[in-house]
Design a protein around this motif. Sequence first.
Motif, short mmCIF file in Angstrom:
data_model
loop_
_atom_site.label_atom_id
_atom_site.label_comp_id
_atom_site.label_asym_id
_atom_site.label_seq_id
_atom_site.Cartn_x
_atom_site.Cartn_y
_atom_site.Cartn_z
N TYR A 1 0.84 -1.20 0.00
CA TYR A 1 0.00 0.00 0.00
C TYR A 1 0.88 1.25 0.00
CZ TYR A 1 -3.37 3.53 1.33
OH TYR A 1 -4.13 4.66 1.36
N GLY A 2 1.91 1.26 0.84
CA GLY A 2 2.83 2.41 0.89
C GLY A 2 3.56 2.61 -0.43
N GLN A 3 3.98 1.51 -1.05
CA GLN A 3 4.67 1.60 -2.34
C GLN A 3 3.73 2.15 -3.42
OE1 GLN A 3 5.85 -2.51 -2.51
NE2 GLN A 3 7.89 -2.10 -1.73
N LEU A 4 2.48 1.72 -3.41
CA LEU A 4 1.52 2.22 -4.38
C LEU A 4 1.30 3.72 -4.19
CD1 LEU A 4 -1.13 -0.66 -4.38
CD2 LEU A 4 0.47 -0.08 -6.22
N LYS A 5 1.21 4.13 -2.93
CA LYS A 5 1.02 5.56 -2.63
C LYS A 5 2.21 6.38 -3.14
CE LYS A 5 -0.77 8.34 1.11
NZ LYS A 5 -1.18 8.39 2.50
N GLU A 6 3.42 5.87 -2.90
CA GLU A 6 4.63 6.54 -3.40
C GLU A 6 4.64 6.59 -4.92
OE1 GLU A 6 8.00 4.45 -1.85
OE2 GLU A 6 7.46 4.90 0.23
N ASN A 7 4.03 5.60 -5.54
CA ASN A 7 4.01 5.46 -6.98
C ASN A 7 2.89 6.27 -7.64
OD1 ASN A 7 4.76 4.45 -9.45
ND2 ASN A 7 4.21 2.35 -9.03
N GLY A 8 2.07 6.95 -6.83
CA GLY A 8 1.07 7.84 -7.40
C GLY A 8 -0.37 7.39 -7.24
N TYR A 9 -0.60 6.23 -6.61
CA TYR A 9 -1.97 5.78 -6.42
C TYR A 9 -2.29 5.63 -4.94
CZ TYR A 9 -6.32 3.24 -6.55
OH TYR A 9 -7.63 2.88 -6.35
#
Length: 172
Positions: free
Chosen positions: A48-56
């Motif tokens: 979830y954190g990686q997705l947030k960093e990735n723009g989503y």
Amino acid sequence: PTKASERNLLAENVELENVFITGNTVIDALFAVVKKINLSKEIQKTIYGQLKENGYNYEQGRNIILVTGHRRENFGKGFIRICEALKSIAEQNTEIDIVYPVHLNPSVQKPVFELLSNIKNIYLIKPLEYLQFIYLMEKSFFIITDSGGVQEEAPSLGKPVSVMRDTTERPE
């Protein structure tokens, strides 16, 4: 991998004793990864954190259409038509998110970013690692792809999939 494949080989006069149904190792690996993700809240938090960093920024309760596209056969007019369709879907369905990890090939990036960048509910993100991608597949209610692998994996997860290709090497 399947009974249908076995029948095809037998129709080509391959001897039955030389045919072994093994199952689909890609799908076996997919289920192993899904189990790993589902058993670990820490992995889910990390993804979830990686997705947030990735723009989503995934919001609970919002439906997701996951999109992948990279096939050479769609370059040019194909990607333009795909992007126009995605734009229309997004504009007519503002309650859903369309998440598109955009392939790094310039022939994909150019039309995708030109036609879809400024649409509020379309998220054009960087390509994902396998765990991240499987996590998003699990969260999605529909998948649109031109990938041979994804067209097998999505139905295995119970997800409807629309394949953006005229033909496929994976008829099953």
